[in-house]
Motif scaffolding. Structure first.
Motif, PDB file in Angstrom:
ATOM      1  N   ILE A   1       1.459   1.616  -6.585  1.00 41.80           N
ATOM      2  CA  ILE A   1       0.101   1.763  -7.110  1.00 41.80           C
ATOM      3  C   ILE A   1       0.020   1.243  -8.534  1.00 41.80           C
ATOM      4  O   ILE A   1      -0.892   0.487  -8.889  1.00 41.80           O
ATOM      5  CB  ILE A   1      -0.358   3.235  -7.044  1.00 41.80           C
ATOM      6  N   ARG A   2       0.973   1.629  -9.358  1.00 47.06           N
ATOM      7  CA  ARG A   2       0.928   1.230 -10.770  1.00 47.06           C
ATOM      8  C   ARG A   2       1.071  -0.278 -10.944  1.00 47.06           C
ATOM      9  O   ARG A   2       0.342  -0.893 -11.725  1.00 47.06           O
ATOM     10  CB  ARG A   2       2.020   1.956 -11.547  1.00 47.06           C
ATOM     11  N   SER A   3       2.023  -0.888 -10.237  1.00 46.85           N
ATOM     12  CA  SER A   3       2.241  -2.322 -10.435  1.00 46.85           C
ATOM     13  C   SER A   3       1.063  -3.141  -9.915  1.00 46.85           C
ATOM     14  O   SER A   3       0.593  -4.063 -10.587  1.00 46.85           O
ATOM     15  CB  SER A   3       3.552  -2.769  -9.798  1.00 46.85           C
ATOM     16  N   SER A   4       0.556  -2.806  -8.746  1.00 47.53           N
ATOM     17  CA  SER A   4      -0.573  -3.574  -8.218  1.00 47.53           C
ATOM     18  C   SER A   4      -1.834  -3.317  -9.042  1.00 47.53           C
ATOM     19  O   SER A   4      -2.629  -4.237  -9.261  1.00 47.53           O
ATOM     20  CB  SER A   4      -0.799  -3.284  -6.727  1.00 47.53           C
ATOM     21  N   SER A   5      -2.022  -2.099  -9.536  1.00 44.61           N
ATOM     22  CA  SER A   5      -3.175  -1.803 -10.391  1.00 44.61           C
ATOM     23  C   SER A   5      -3.115  -2.619 -11.677  1.00 44.61           C
ATOM     24  O   SER A   5      -4.120  -3.185 -12.112  1.00 44.61           O
ATOM     25  CB  SER A   5      -3.221  -0.315 -10.748  1.00 44.61           C
TER      26      SER A   5
ATOM     27  N   LEU B   1      -5.268  -0.862   1.692  1.00 47.54           N
ATOM     28  CA  LEU B   1      -4.085  -0.004   1.689  1.00 47.54           C
ATOM     29  C   LEU B   1      -4.254   1.264   0.853  1.00 47.54           C
ATOM     30  O   LEU B   1      -3.384   2.140   0.873  1.00 47.54           O
ATOM     31  CB  LEU B   1      -2.863  -0.775   1.180  1.00 47.54           C
ATOM     32  N   TRP B   2      -5.364   1.370   0.115  1.00 44.87           N
ATOM     33  CA  TRP B   2      -5.527   2.512  -0.781  1.00 44.87           C
ATOM     34  C   TRP B   2      -5.406   3.844  -0.030  1.00 44.87           C
ATOM     35  O   TRP B   2      -4.672   4.738  -0.436  1.00 44.87           O
ATOM     36  CB  TRP B   2      -6.836   2.462  -1.554  1.00 44.87           C
ATOM     37  N   GLU B   3      -6.125   3.994   1.044  1.00 45.44           N
ATOM     38  CA  GLU B   3      -6.102   5.261   1.777  1.00 45.44           C
ATOM     39  C   GLU B   3      -4.696   5.576   2.300  1.00 45.44           C
ATOM     40  O   GLU B   3      -4.242   6.720   2.223  1.00 45.44           O
ATOM     41  CB  GLU B   3      -7.108   5.233   2.929  1.00 45.44           C
ATOM     42  N   THR B   4      -4.011   4.565   2.798  1.00 43.46           N
ATOM     43  CA  THR B   4      -2.646   4.754   3.294  1.00 43.46           C
ATOM     44  C   THR B   4      -1.708   5.175   2.167  1.00 43.46           C
ATOM     45  O   THR B   4      -0.902   6.102   2.323  1.00 43.46           O
ATOM     46  CB  THR B   4      -2.127   3.460   3.953  1.00 43.46           C
ATOM     47  N   ARG B   5      -1.815   4.519   1.026  1.00 42.44           N
ATOM     48  CA  ARG B   5      -0.964   4.871  -0.119  1.00 42.44           C
ATOM     49  C   ARG B   5      -1.268   6.294  -0.599  1.00 42.44           C
ATOM     50  O   ARG B   5      -0.353   7.066  -0.888  1.00 42.44           O
ATOM     51  CB  ARG B   5      -1.175   3.894  -1.272  1.00 42.44           C
ATOM     52  N   SER B   6      -2.546   6.607  -0.689  1.00 40.13           N
ATOM     53  CA  SER B   6      -2.952   7.932  -1.137  1.00 40.13           C
ATOM     54  C   SER B   6      -2.417   9.007  -0.186  1.00 40.13           C
ATOM     55  O   SER B   6      -1.872  10.029  -0.632  1.00 40.13           O
ATOM     56  CB  SER B   6      -4.480   7.992  -1.220  1.00 40.13           C
ATOM     57  N   GLN B   7      -2.553   8.781   1.098  1.00 39.23           N
ATOM     58  CA  GLN B   7      -2.077   9.739   2.088  1.00 39.23           C
ATOM     59  C   GLN B   7      -0.548   9.856   2.038  1.00 39.23           C
ATOM     60  O   GLN B   7       0.000  10.956   2.122  1.00 39.23           O
ATOM     61  CB  GLN B   7      -2.520   9.330   3.496  1.00 39.23           C
ATOM     62  N   ARG B   8       0.123   8.732   1.893  1.00 35.52           N
ATOM     63  CA  ARG B   8       1.588   8.753   1.813  1.00 35.52           C
ATOM     64  C   ARG B   8       2.043   9.543   0.592  1.00 35.52           C
ATOM     65  O   ARG B   8       3.012  10.307   0.657  1.00 35.52           O
ATOM     66  CB  ARG B   8       2.125   7.326   1.773  1.00 35.52           C
ATOM     67  N   LEU B   9       1.332   9.381  -0.526  1.00 37.13           N
ATOM     68  CA  LEU B   9       1.678  10.125  -1.735  1.00 37.13           C
ATOM     69  C   LEU B   9       1.469  11.622  -1.520  1.00 37.13           C
ATOM     70  O   LEU B   9       2.329  12.434  -1.869  1.00 37.13           O
ATOM     71  CB  LEU B   9       0.843   9.636  -2.919  1.00 37.13           C
ATOM     72  N   MET B  10       0.347  11.999  -0.930  1.00 35.58           N
ATOM     73  CA  MET B  10       0.088  13.420  -0.675  1.00 35.58           C
ATOM     74  C   MET B  10       1.137  14.010   0.268  1.00 35.58           C
ATOM     75  O   MET B  10       1.608  15.125   0.055  1.00 35.58           O
ATOM     76  CB  MET B  10      -1.323  13.622  -0.132  1.00 35.58           C
TER      77      MET B  10
END
Length: 129
Positions: A62-66, A35-44
């Motif tokens: 991102i913060r909670s799962s990290s 999901l990293w790429e999806t989260r990163s793209q959604r944030l951008m």
């Protein structure tokens, strides 16, 4: 000189130990990676649209799962972006975005390596080429 560590293994092992069976143990970490790429793209996209509410949701995820995975550097960089997002500081948010993406990618790589090293011989033998 040692390379930086992006995932604290004791925290990751504690999480994995609390999850349950072998199938579920790896799912959380693998879902994070996938999901990293999806989260990163959604944030951008959210920042590009000045949608600070959506950016807030993504960064909380991102913060909670990290934090759960022991990915402290990623949680810290996401925290810097999140602090700027909370006050609708677009330039401040964007100033940390490249570092967030870099640390996120490196975290995913390290997490994948760690998860592979934790696989049992039976799991490795049953893996598809």
């Amino acid at each position: 000189m040692t390379s930086p560590t992006y995932v604290e293994q004791p925290a990751l092992l504690a999480l994995l130990g609390s999850i349950g069976d072998d199938e579920r143990r790896g799912r959380f970490a693998h879902d994070f990676i996938n999901l990293w790429e999806t989260r990163s793209q959604r944030l951008m996209n959210a920042l590009g649209n000045r949608d600070f509410e959506d950016a807030d949701v993504v960064l909380l995820s991102i913060r909670s799962s990290s934090a759960m995975l022991g990915a402290r550097p990623l949680e810290a960089v996401a925290g810097m972006v999140h602090s700027a997002v909370r006050v609708a500081d677009l330039p401040g948010s964007l100033s940390h975005l490249a570092r967030l993406n870099e640390v996120g990618e490196l975290t995913c790589q390290e997490l994948a390596t760690v998860m592979e090293s934790l696989r049992t011989p039976q799991q490795t033998a049953g893996a598809q080429p």
